[in-house]
Design an enzyme around this catalytic site. Sequence first.
Site, PDB file in Angstrom:
ATOM      1  N   TYR A  55      35.801  34.034  45.375  1.00  0.00           N
ATOM      2  CA  TYR A  55      35.581  35.465  45.153  1.00  0.00           C
ATOM      3  C   TYR A  55      36.742  36.143  44.427  1.00  0.00           C
ATOM      4  CZ  TYR A  55      34.468  40.340  46.486  1.00  0.00           C
ATOM      5  OH  TYR A  55      34.185  41.684  46.484  1.00  0.00           O
ATOM      6  N   LYS A 113      36.905  38.515  40.838  1.00  0.00           N
ATOM      7  CA  LYS A 113      37.267  39.928  40.815  1.00  0.00           C
ATOM      8  C   LYS A 113      38.546  40.166  40.010  1.00  0.00           C
ATOM      9  CE  LYS A 113      33.814  41.520  43.224  1.00  0.00           C
ATOM     10  NZ  LYS A 113      32.844  42.462  42.638  1.00  0.00           N
ATOM     11  N   SER A 161      35.242  46.079  41.160  1.00  0.00           N
ATOM     12  CA  SER A 161      36.043  44.908  41.517  1.00  0.00           C
ATOM     13  C   SER A 161      36.198  44.889  43.036  1.00  0.00           C
ATOM     14  CB  SER A 161      37.395  44.946  40.794  1.00  0.00           C
ATOM     15  OG  SER A 161      38.167  43.798  41.102  1.00  0.00           O
TER      16      SER A 161
END
Length: 273
Positions: A158, A162, A144
């Site tokens: 993004y 994650k 992650s």
Amino acid sequence: MDFNQRHVMITGGSSGIGKATACLLANQGANLSLIARTPSQLDVAVQEITAAQVQSDQQVIALTADVADQEALTQSIQTATTQLGPPDVLITAAGMARPGYFQEIPLDVFEQTMAVNYFGTLYAIKAVLPLMEERQQGHIVLISSGAGLVGLFGYTPYSPSKFALRGLAESLRGELKGTGIGLSIVYPPDTDTPQLEAENKTKPPETKNITASAEMWQPEAVAQEIVKGIKHQQFVVAPGLEMGLLAKLHSVLAPGLNWYFDRIVTKTRSQSS
């Protein structure tokens, strides 16, 4: 886990954290299969990883696939399994990031980021987990990010991808408990990789200022933490003081909740057996 002659499969193993982890594991006797998109980068990575090997019979194979393409990824995993046997460890290091202002980032960037970072990991686990379940052993590592613990300005494509990995890992953890299959999720800090170099080209100034004070890690140091996490069966691997504190404070209720959820799972299984 003793990595000697174990098959370690790494998506995104041609650069950055993935390649550094592959080199470290090669130095501990592992056989490696690397899955990435760019053949030229894979060729270079194979040379570097081979140079780190400690035994003449170790193997390194490279397979070209886009992790966002389930069919291509699954085929590569099957090929690697045929050549090296079922993977003992899966590390999902393939990822992408394109920072910028939310309103200026095209929608397809959001879709592609989720496809690579989340679904690319999901597809790999879906393909590998049955192989581990058959043998009742193995370890899965999801990569992650610190941006998976706290949303960052400029990382609207993004961070959610994650965060999704964190949700996947925390949900899957309970299902794998007691199966002999370990699970880790890694929250690397800013790491000196080609991906970060590319990110810096589109980072808004605000984002640069936010991240400027953070400690920069080298991929080799993150790789050391990943390997240590596998050996110690750590669920959360948060390299460094900053990430360690962030992971602990952000998830202060997680241990109690995990204990509570595990009790419910255990009770439910006992009632159905």
